[in-house]
Design a protein around this motif. Structure first.
Motif, PDB file in Angstrom:
ATOM      1  N   LEU A  68      22.250  44.834  -6.819  1.00  0.00           N
ATOM      2  CA  LEU A  68      22.817  46.047  -6.250  1.00  0.00           C
ATOM      3  C   LEU A  68      23.363  46.910  -7.382  1.00  0.00           C
ATOM      4  CD1 LEU A  68      24.732  44.387  -3.285  1.00  0.00           C
ATOM      5  CD2 LEU A  68      22.630  45.731  -3.114  1.00  0.00           C
ATOM      6  N   GLY A  69      22.841  48.129  -7.519  1.00  0.00           N
ATOM      7  CA  GLY A  69      23.250  49.007  -8.609  1.00  0.00           C
ATOM      8  C   GLY A  69      23.780  50.341  -8.101  1.00  0.00           C
ATOM      9  N   GLY A  70      24.367  51.131  -9.003  1.00  0.00           N
ATOM     10  CA  GLY A  70      24.918  52.424  -8.630  1.00  0.00           C
ATOM     11  C   GLY A  70      26.003  52.264  -7.583  1.00  0.00           C
ATOM     12  N   GLY A  71      25.947  53.095  -6.536  1.00  0.00           N
ATOM     13  CA  GLY A  71      26.917  52.979  -5.463  1.00  0.00           C
ATOM     14  C   GLY A  71      26.864  51.633  -4.766  1.00  0.00           C
ATOM     15  N   ASN A  73      26.442  48.840  -6.229  1.00  0.00           N
ATOM     16  CA  ASN A  73      27.259  47.948  -7.051  1.00  0.00           C
ATOM     17  C   ASN A  73      28.747  48.157  -6.794  1.00  0.00           C
ATOM     18  OD1 ASN A  73      27.749  45.989  -9.126  1.00  0.00           O
ATOM     19  ND2 ASN A  73      28.186  47.661 -10.546  1.00  0.00           N
ATOM     20  N   VAL A  74      29.150  49.396  -6.506  1.00  0.00           N
ATOM     21  CA  VAL A  74      30.545  49.643  -6.126  1.00  0.00           C
ATOM     22  C   VAL A  74      30.870  48.860  -4.857  1.00  0.00           C
ATOM     23  CG1 VAL A  74      32.242  51.372  -5.446  1.00  0.00           C
ATOM     24  CG2 VAL A  74      30.540  51.927  -7.198  1.00  0.00           C
ATOM     25  N   ALA A  75      29.970  48.945  -3.872  1.00  0.00           N
ATOM     26  CA  ALA A  75      30.172  48.204  -2.623  1.00  0.00           C
ATOM     27  C   ALA A  75      30.231  46.706  -2.887  1.00  0.00           C
ATOM     28  CB  ALA A  75      29.054  48.530  -1.640  1.00  0.00           C
ATOM     29  N   ALA A  76      29.350  46.213  -3.759  1.00  0.00           N
ATOM     30  CA  ALA A  76      29.342  44.784  -4.083  1.00  0.00           C
ATOM     31  C   ALA A  76      30.645  44.361  -4.746  1.00  0.00           C
ATOM     32  CB  ALA A  76      28.157  44.467  -5.001  1.00  0.00           C
ATOM     33  N   ASN A  77      31.209  45.230  -5.571  1.00  0.00           N
ATOM     34  CA  ASN A  77      32.482  44.916  -6.224  1.00  0.00           C
ATOM     35  C   ASN A  77      33.629  44.861  -5.216  1.00  0.00           C
ATOM     36  OD1 ASN A  77      32.858  44.820  -9.430  1.00  0.00           O
ATOM     37  ND2 ASN A  77      31.015  46.000  -8.955  1.00  0.00           N
ATOM     38  N   VAL A  78      33.654  45.796  -4.274  1.00  0.00           N
ATOM     39  CA  VAL A  78      34.688  45.756  -3.231  1.00  0.00           C
ATOM     40  C   VAL A  78      34.579  44.459  -2.453  1.00  0.00           C
ATOM     41  CG1 VAL A  78      35.521  46.820  -1.099  1.00  0.00           C
ATOM     42  CG2 VAL A  78      34.824  48.264  -3.018  1.00  0.00           C
ATOM     43  N   ARG A  79      33.349  44.075  -2.105  1.00  0.00           N
ATOM     44  CA  ARG A  79      33.147  42.846  -1.336  1.00  0.00           C
ATOM     45  C   ARG A  79      33.539  41.613  -2.151  1.00  0.00           C
ATOM     46  NH1 ARG A  79      34.329  40.559   2.054  1.00  0.00           N
ATOM     47  NH2 ARG A  79      33.151  39.192   3.428  1.00  0.00           N
ATOM     48  N   ARG A 102      18.261  43.416   1.992  1.00  0.00           N
ATOM     49  CA  ARG A 102      18.470  41.969   1.981  1.00  0.00           C
ATOM     50  C   ARG A 102      19.744  41.605   1.219  1.00  0.00           C
ATOM     51  NH1 ARG A 102      17.690  38.128  -1.685  1.00  0.00           N
ATOM     52  NH2 ARG A 102      16.620  39.563  -3.112  1.00  0.00           N
ATOM     53  N   LEU A 103      19.952  42.218   0.060  1.00  0.00           N
ATOM     54  CA  LEU A 103      21.129  41.913  -0.754  1.00  0.00           C
ATOM     55  C   LEU A 103      22.418  42.358  -0.063  1.00  0.00           C
ATOM     56  CD1 LEU A 103      19.718  42.876  -4.264  1.00  0.00           C
ATOM     57  CD2 LEU A 103      20.264  40.571  -3.455  1.00  0.00           C
ATOM     58  N   PHE A 104      22.381  43.504   0.596  1.00  0.00           N
ATOM     59  CA  PHE A 104      23.555  43.952   1.348  1.00  0.00           C
ATOM     60  C   PHE A 104      23.899  42.938   2.441  1.00  0.00           C
ATOM     61  CE2 PHE A 104      22.863  48.552   0.060  1.00  0.00           C
ATOM     62  CZ  PHE A 104      24.077  48.662  -0.577  1.00  0.00           C
ATOM     63  N   SER A 105      22.894  42.486   3.148  1.00  0.00           N
ATOM     64  CA  SER A 105      23.118  41.523   4.221  1.00  0.00           C
ATOM     65  C   SER A 105      23.695  40.222   3.676  1.00  0.00           C
ATOM     66  CB  SER A 105      21.799  41.248   4.953  1.00  0.00           C
ATOM     67  OG  SER A 105      21.979  40.288   5.970  1.00  0.00           O
ATOM     68  N   GLU A 106      23.149  39.731   2.572  1.00  0.00           N
ATOM     69  CA  GLU A 106      23.624  38.483   1.984  1.00  0.00           C
ATOM     70  C   GLU A 106      25.052  38.582   1.473  1.00  0.00           C
ATOM     71  OE1 GLU A 106      20.845  37.448  -1.038  1.00  0.00           O
ATOM     72  OE2 GLU A 106      19.299  36.765   0.381  1.00  0.00           O
ATOM     73  N   GLY A 108      27.399  40.563   2.683  1.00  0.00           N
ATOM     74  CA  GLY A 108      28.357  40.886   3.735  1.00  0.00           C
ATOM     75  C   GLY A 108      28.780  42.339   3.772  1.00  0.00           C
ATOM     76  N   VAL A 109      27.976  43.226   3.202  1.00  0.00           N
ATOM     77  CA  VAL A 109      28.258  44.670   3.229  1.00  0.00           C
ATOM     78  C   VAL A 109      27.580  45.282   4.449  1.00  0.00           C
ATOM     79  CG1 VAL A 109      27.920  46.871   2.055  1.00  0.00           C
ATOM     80  CG2 VAL A 109      28.479  44.829   0.723  1.00  0.00           C
ATOM     81  N   ARG A 110      28.343  45.990   5.262  1.00  0.00           N
ATOM     82  CA  ARG A 110      27.756  46.716   6.384  1.00  0.00           C
ATOM     83  C   ARG A 110      27.043  47.960   5.851  1.00  0.00           C
ATOM     84  NH1 ARG A 110      32.634  44.900   8.235  1.00  0.00           N
ATOM     85  NH2 ARG A 110      33.688  46.793   7.561  1.00  0.00           N
ATOM     86  N   LEU A 111      25.870  48.220   6.366  1.00  0.00           N
ATOM     87  CA  LEU A 111      25.032  49.278   5.800  1.00  0.00           C
ATOM     88  C   LEU A 111      24.654  50.293   6.859  1.00  0.00           C
ATOM     89  CD1 LEU A 111      23.267  50.398   3.457  1.00  0.00           C
ATOM     90  CD2 LEU A 111      21.457  48.848   4.239  1.00  0.00           C
ATOM     91  N   HIS A 112      24.877  51.579   6.533  1.00  0.00           N
ATOM     92  CA  HIS A 112      24.362  52.694   7.328  1.00  0.00           C
ATOM     93  C   HIS A 112      23.458  53.505   6.396  1.00  0.00           C
ATOM     94  CE1 HIS A 112      26.863  51.912  10.792  1.00  0.00           C
ATOM     95  NE2 HIS A 112      27.939  51.911  10.048  1.00  0.00           N
TER      96      HIS A 112
END
Length: 343
Positions: A68-71, A73-79, A102-106, A108-112
């Motif tokens: 997960l890169g860019g924004g 990666n920000v979401a991944a860091n918060v999680r 797939r990476l967002f789901s793994e 635990g980031v909710r995605l819109h």
């Protein structure tokens, strides 16, 4: 005005303690990430000879991975810091879009994510190679993504997603890598959210002046120079540039990242907090360090931290993530352990 007088005029703070217990509250906080969702695609190989066809090294493929890169990666860091996070952005119906989903789901980031025909996922492909017993080095980066401006229907859909997702958020973090997600429609929604009291923290690589009227902006020193029109060669220059940037952006605080010099936090009341770099280790890889900083700052503010406390936690997290290779995150447990060891 001389440097001493200028610093006294803004009452710089240099010794506030680290809020070591604050990360314990991260898990109960909700952050909305709005921005460019990027696939960081790494190709690893081995090289030991030069091609006969051209003066280039031949790389024998070994493996590949997507992060997960860019924004994203920000979401991944918060999680990773245990915060709850929803990401709003654009993903294409392509291979890399599928990988990010797939990476967002793994994680635990909710995605819109707004998608559709003709939309491409922003992708940065890095080829890293080395000899049998040597460290791999980055040889080439190939960028792919959206060439044309986003269609009006996509921009409107993004603005709608942002407004709806913000209803449950404790803070918003904006990650602008120049891929077109942060258009006029989305920026207008963000200004309304900030005016209503929701903290909106912005990191924009190329278009920070277009984000006026929000809560906190995070430029690095070169971005601050471009924004203020002033060269930063001393603390006095930094003070003048920071004041000018605050005026132009009409924000409540300005967090300037300064590499090996740490950070400087300016507030709208005239205060300046000089934060020295945390630790003494040299950086291994600065890829995505700004993502970690803005993620930690926004989540800290969501958890009730002052801007100064949030900046200090972000400073520590940033110093930790540059010790990791490639696009990486810092977990809450890692941050807590580092804070305890720094007492």
């Amino acid at each position: 005005m001389g440097q001493t007088a200028a610093m006294a005029a803004v009452s710089p703070v240099r010794s506030s303690p680290l809020p070591s217990r604050l990360p314990l509250a991260f898990a109960r906080r909700r952050v909305l990430l709005v921005g460019d969702l990027v696939a960081d695609h790494y190709i690893y190989g081995q090289t030991d000879r030069v091609s006969r066809e051209a003066p280039v090294l031949i790389v024998r493929y070994e493996s590949a991975e997507v992060k997960l890169g860019g924004g994203a990666n920000v979401a991944a860091n918060v999680r990773a810091l245990s915060g709850q996070v929803t990401a709003v952005g654009v993903l294409g119906a392509d291979e890399m879009g599928g990988e990010l989903r797939r990476l967002f789901s793994e994680s635990g980031v909710r995605l819109h994510a707004v998608g559709g025909r003709g939309l491409a996922t922003e992708t940065k492909t890095r080829i890293l190679a080395g000899g049998v017993s040597t460290t791999r080095q980055q040889m080439l980066r190939l960028d792919r993504g959206q060439h044309a401006a986003l269609p009006p229907r996509v921009r409107k859909a993004l603005a709608k997603h942002v407004a709806e997702a913000a209803r449950d958020a404790d803070a918003v973090v904006v990650s602008d890598y120049g891929a077109g997600v942060l258009g006029d429609e989305v920026r207008e929604v963000l200004r309304k959210l900030a005016a209503d009291g929701l903290p909106v923290c912005v990191d924009s690589r190329y278009a920070l002046p277009s984000f006026s009227g929000l809560t906190v902006c995070k430029p690095n020193e070169p971005e601050l120079e471009a924004l203020s029109g002033r060269s930063v060669r001393s603390e006095e220059d930094l003070l003048a540039a920071g004041r000018e940037a605050l005026r132009r952006l009409d924000c409540r605080a300005l967090l300037v990242t300064r590499g090996r010099h740490g950070m400087a936090l300016f507030d709208a009341e005239g205060g300046v907090d000089f934060i020295p770099v945390h630790g003494a280790k040299a950086a291994v890889d600065v890829t995505g360090a700004g993502d970690t900083v803005i993620a930690t700052f926004a989540l800290s503010v969501a958890a009730g931290a002052s801007f100064g406390e949030a900046a200090r936690l972000a400073n520590v997290a940033g110093s930790m993530v540059v010790q990791k290779p490639g696009t990486a995150t810092v977990s809450r447990d890692e941050l807590l352990a580092e804070l305890r060891s720094s007492r």
